[in-house]
Scaffold this motif. Structure first.
Motif, PDB file in Angstrom:
ATOM      1  N   ARG A  21       0.780  -1.289   0.122  1.00 32.53           N
ATOM      2  CA  ARG A  21       0.119  -0.049  -0.145  1.00 32.53           C
ATOM      3  C   ARG A  21       0.929   1.390   0.060  1.00 32.53           C
ATOM      4  N   VAL A  72      -4.611  -2.277   7.368  1.00 38.30           N
ATOM      5  CA  VAL A  72      -5.076  -1.668   6.090  1.00 38.30           C
ATOM      6  C   VAL A  72      -3.985  -0.965   5.039  1.00 38.30           C
ATOM      7  N   TRP A  87       1.739  -7.470   7.780  1.00 39.08           N
ATOM      8  CA  TRP A  87       0.417  -7.675   7.281  1.00 39.08           C
ATOM      9  C   TRP A  87      -0.055  -9.029   7.606  1.00 39.08           C
ATOM     10  N   ILE A  98     -10.927  -0.644  11.875  1.00 39.30           N
ATOM     11  CA  ILE A  98     -12.501  -0.991  11.948  1.00 39.30           C
ATOM     12  C   ILE A  98     -13.393  -0.039  11.844  1.00 39.30           C
ATOM     13  N   SER A 103     -23.045   2.242   1.706  1.00 40.62           N
ATOM     14  CA  SER A 103     -23.627   1.454   0.851  1.00 40.62           C
ATOM     15  C   SER A 103     -25.237   1.243   1.272  1.00 40.62           C
ATOM     16  N   ARG A 139      -4.933 -11.089  -2.450  1.00 45.21           N
ATOM     17  CA  ARG A 139      -4.516 -10.956  -1.237  1.00 45.21           C
ATOM     18  C   ARG A 139      -4.958  -9.694  -0.285  1.00 45.21           C
ATOM     19  N   PRO A 143     -11.482  -8.287   3.643  1.00 39.27           N
ATOM     20  CA  PRO A 143     -11.889  -9.644   4.674  1.00 39.27           C
ATOM     21  C   PRO A 143     -13.515  -9.356   5.222  1.00 39.27           C
TER      22      PRO A 143
HETATM   23  C1  HEM Z   1     -19.947  -2.469   1.871  1.00 37.80           C
HETATM   24  C2  HEM Z   1     -19.168  -2.491   2.735  1.00 37.80           C
HETATM   25  C3  HEM Z   1     -17.635  -2.765   2.304  1.00 37.80           C
HETATM   26  C4  HEM Z   1     -17.234  -2.322   1.174  1.00 37.80           C
HETATM   27  C5  HEM Z   1     -17.531  -1.883  -0.240  1.00 37.80           C
HETATM   28  C6  HEM Z   1     -15.515  -2.712   1.147  1.00 37.80           C
HETATM   29  C7  HEM Z   1     -14.699  -2.589   0.442  1.00 37.80           C
HETATM   30  C8  HEM Z   1     -13.278  -2.709   0.566  1.00 37.80           C
HETATM   31  C9  HEM Z   1     -12.289  -2.560  -0.684  1.00 37.80           C
HETATM   32  C10 HEM Z   1     -12.388  -2.291  -2.008  1.00 37.80           C
HETATM   33  C11 HEM Z   1     -11.060  -2.731   0.078  1.00 37.80           C
HETATM   34  C12 HEM Z   1      -9.640  -2.822  -0.732  1.00 37.80           C
HETATM   35  C13 HEM Z   1      -9.470  -4.259  -1.618  1.00 37.80           C
HETATM   36  C14 HEM Z   1      -8.223  -3.893  -2.345  1.00 37.80           C
HETATM   37  O1  HEM Z   1      -7.122  -2.800  -1.977  1.00 37.80           O
HETATM   38  O2  HEM Z   1      -7.864  -4.603  -3.243  1.00 37.80           O
HETATM   39  C15 HEM Z   1     -11.299  -3.093   1.312  1.00 37.80           C
HETATM   40  C16 HEM Z   1     -10.273  -3.428   2.417  1.00 37.80           C
HETATM   41  C17 HEM Z   1     -10.475  -3.702   3.641  1.00 37.80           C
HETATM   42  N1  HEM Z   1     -11.717  -3.833   4.131  1.00 37.80           N
HETATM   43 FE1  HEM Z   1     -13.557  -3.504   3.339  1.00 37.80          FE
HETATM   44  N2  HEM Z   1     -15.405  -2.987   2.510  1.00 37.80           N
HETATM   45  C18 HEM Z   1     -16.649  -3.097   3.182  1.00 37.80           C
HETATM   46  C19 HEM Z   1     -16.802  -3.355   4.510  1.00 37.80           C
HETATM   47  C20 HEM Z   1     -15.882  -3.880   5.407  1.00 37.80           C
HETATM   48  C21 HEM Z   1     -16.009  -4.457   6.709  1.00 37.80           C
HETATM   49  C22 HEM Z   1     -17.517  -4.593   7.434  1.00 37.80           C
HETATM   50  C23 HEM Z   1     -14.985  -4.590   7.348  1.00 37.80           C
HETATM   51  C24 HEM Z   1     -14.568  -5.143   8.763  1.00 37.80           C
HETATM   52  C25 HEM Z   1     -15.110  -5.563   9.598  1.00 37.80           C
HETATM   53  C26 HEM Z   1     -13.810  -4.194   6.210  1.00 37.80           C
HETATM   54  C27 HEM Z   1     -12.599  -4.513   6.603  1.00 37.80           C
HETATM   55  C28 HEM Z   1     -11.727  -4.100   5.468  1.00 37.80           C
HETATM   56  C29 HEM Z   1     -10.139  -4.513   5.772  1.00 37.80           C
HETATM   57  C30 HEM Z   1      -9.255  -4.779   7.037  1.00 37.80           C
HETATM   58  C31 HEM Z   1      -9.497  -3.883   4.376  1.00 37.80           C
HETATM   59  C32 HEM Z   1      -8.050  -4.211   4.196  1.00 37.80           C
HETATM   60  C33 HEM Z   1      -7.625  -5.372   3.810  1.00 37.80           C
HETATM   61  C34 HEM Z   1      -5.837  -5.341   3.417  1.00 37.80           C
HETATM   62  O3  HEM Z   1      -5.480  -4.521   2.903  1.00 37.80           O
HETATM   63  O4  HEM Z   1      -5.200  -6.369   3.513  1.00 37.80           O
HETATM   64  N3  HEM Z   1     -14.478  -3.927   5.116  1.00 37.80           N
HETATM   65  N4  HEM Z   1     -12.570  -3.088   1.654  1.00 37.80           N
END
Ligand code: HEM
Length: 505
Positions: A101, A118, A126, A303, A314, A444, A448
């Protein structure tokens, strides 16, 4: 402006110009860079393309420069990818190479230079953070443990809205109550606690600080100081504010939530896994020496932003589209009534029996993607992509919104039409099984939280449509769905007033 500062800035500017020219000469010999507008020294393409690099403006640039193009934003390289094939390359085939990132001067502050999960680079830290967070947050067991809580929270929303006579006549800003619901959905998981009302002083404080964090981080107004280091002194006030907000937030998480759980753990037996909330698992990892206290705080920070805001945006988009498409809203209501029976409350297991509800959610996430550019990726080392050289530490944006809204790939993409997911797009799922549709990314660094987000969206939208007829306020034919894009986010510009006419069962 301070004269001494101006003098220093001009001298630095002069040397930076010379250095930039030298570097660009050296680079152009070595690298075959992706196409893009011709950069000028120091500023690169910044003066040509401006600050507002939202998903729509980047889609327009892709039409001009192609599926992969590069912008030089001052000292930063920005590579934008706009085809399913190249998205596959970044997120899957070369997922390790492009799995880090970037941060900028502001995200450096809010994430303690990547001590979170994140925004950390792809590597040991990570992997450890993702492993530690998986059991308490990202499994189906968590969904089954907490879904009754989510059903309870939305039932309270329905009850509260039914009690407000104005809701059925002039309407209310429904989002405000849903925000409390989303905080409670996640704070139940994290800390086994909830806020009783929108006026709860702790909730008010938390909401304000999280709001500030998002506004400051997603704004384009600090770009100049991030892109052009010699201008950074002018950003001093902005960065100071970011630091203050960051300190206050982490202190609040610590004083009001972490300490409480620690005290509870010291007075009760905590060997019973069933009674543990997420933070107990995270504190166990800290006790074992796997992570430190800062990491714990940054998990809470992540979080608060990644889970609560994205899901709330959303839900808000879903409601707006349903209000503006009454026939779709009615079709959804008919499905719920006929599958479950009138007035039988929608539960998490029910959402799997409601295909039209699922299609409405997918269509909302397609047209109104909360994170339309994914979270920026980065290559730690020089890499190759689409036949071009990508210099190390470039910021890589996958324009997921354009992948899902490109008329060359989708039938009438500007139309809100859930039926497409029964017809020509029947095989497409939200989990990334098709590189044209990546609302949660894939690979990756994919989200999640999808495992929690989809059921929460289903229960919430299902219950609202089941219990109310949702309409625009009197005298207004449609809700205003103007968008507000950020560094990589997208939400509705104005929180709508919505009329919620209770149904009688
Ligand atoms: C409609 C709801 C949500 C959408 C649209 C969404 C979308 C995304 C997207 C697009 C990414 C980045 C993917 C990438 O960079 O390739 C992401 C990463 C992440 N999301 Fe969500 N998310 C949502 C809800 C949540 C929820 C409920 C949680 C936790 C309980 C969460 C935790 C995370 C975390 C921890 C990452 C970072 C993953 C990493 O860097 O390894 N997200 N999310």
């Amino acid at each position: 402006m301070d004269l001494l500062l101006l003098e220093k800035a001009l001298i630095s500017l002069f040397f930076t110009v010379i250095l930039a020219i030298l570097i660009s000469k050296l680079r152009s010999k070595r690298f075959k860079l992706p196409p893009g507008p011709i950069p000028v020294p120091v500023f690169g393409n910044w003066l040509q393309v401006g600050d507002d690099l939202n998903h729509r403006n980047l889609s327009d640039l892709a039409k001009k420069f192609g599926d992969i193009f590069m912008l030089r934003m001052g000292q930063r390289n920005l590579v934008v990818v706009s085809s399913p094939e190249l998205a596959k390359e970044v997120l899957h085939t070369q997922g390790v190479e492009f799995g880090s990132r970037t941060r900028n001067v502001v995200f450096d502050i809010f994430t303690g230079k990547g001590q979170d999960m994140v925004f950390t680079v792809y590597g040991e830290h990570w992997r450890k953070m993702r492993r530690i967070m998986t059991v308490p947050f990202f499994t189906n067991k968590v969904v089954q443990q907490y879904r009754h809580g989510w059903e309870d929270e939305v039932a309270r929303v329905v009850e509260d809205v039914r009690k407000i006579p104005e809701a059925a006549t002039n309407g209310i800003v429904l989002r405000r109550r849903l925000q409390l619901m989303m905080y409670n959905n996640m704070y139940r998981i994290m800390f086994d606690r909830r806020f009783e009302s929108e006026d709860d002083p702790l909730f008010v404080k938390l909401k304000a600080l999280n709001g500030e964090r998002s506004r400051l981080a997603q704004s384009f107004e600090y770009n100049y100081g991030d892109f052009i280091p010699i201008l950074r002194p002018f950003l001093r006030g902005y960065l100071k504010l970011c630091k203050e907000v960051k300190e206050m937030r982490l202190q609040l998480f610590k004083d009001y939530f972490l300490e409480e759980r620690k005290n509870l753990a010291s007075t009760t037996r905590s060997d019973n896994n069933a009674l543990k909330c997420a933070i107990d698992h995270i504190l166990d990892a800290q006790q074992k020496g796997e992570i430190n206290e800062d990491n714990v705080l940054y998990i809470v920070e992540n979080i608060n932003v990644a889970a609560i805001e994205t899901t709330l945006w959303s839900i808000e988009w879903g409601i707006a589209e349903l209000v503006n498409h009454p026939e779709i809203q009615q079709k959804l209501r008919n499905e719920i009534d006929s599958v479950l029976g009138r007035g039988v409350p929608v539960t998490e297991p029910d959402t799997h029996k409601l295909p039209y509800l699922q299609a409405v959610i997918k269509e909302t996430l397609r047209l109104r993607m909360a994170i339309p550019l994914l979270v920026p990726h980065m290559n730690l080392h020089d890499a190759k992509l689409g036949g071009y050289d990508i210099p190390a530490e470039s910021k890589i944006l996958v324009n997921a919104w354009w992948l899902a809204n490109n008329p060359a790939q989708w039938k009438n993409p500007e139309e809100f039409r859930p039926e497409r997911f029964f017809e020509e797009e029947a095989k497409v799922e939200a989990n990334g099984n098709d590189f044209r549709y990546l609302p949660f990314g894939v690979g990756r660094r994919s989200c999640p939280g999808i495992i929690l987000a989809l059921p929460i969206l289903g229960i919430t939208l299902g219950r609202l449509v089941q219990n109310f007829e949702l309409l625009p306020p009197p005298g207004q034919a449609k809700l205003d769905t103007s968008e507000k894009g950020g560094q990589f986010s997208l939400h509705i510009l104005k929180h709508s007033t919505i009329v919620a006419k209770p149904r009688v069962f």
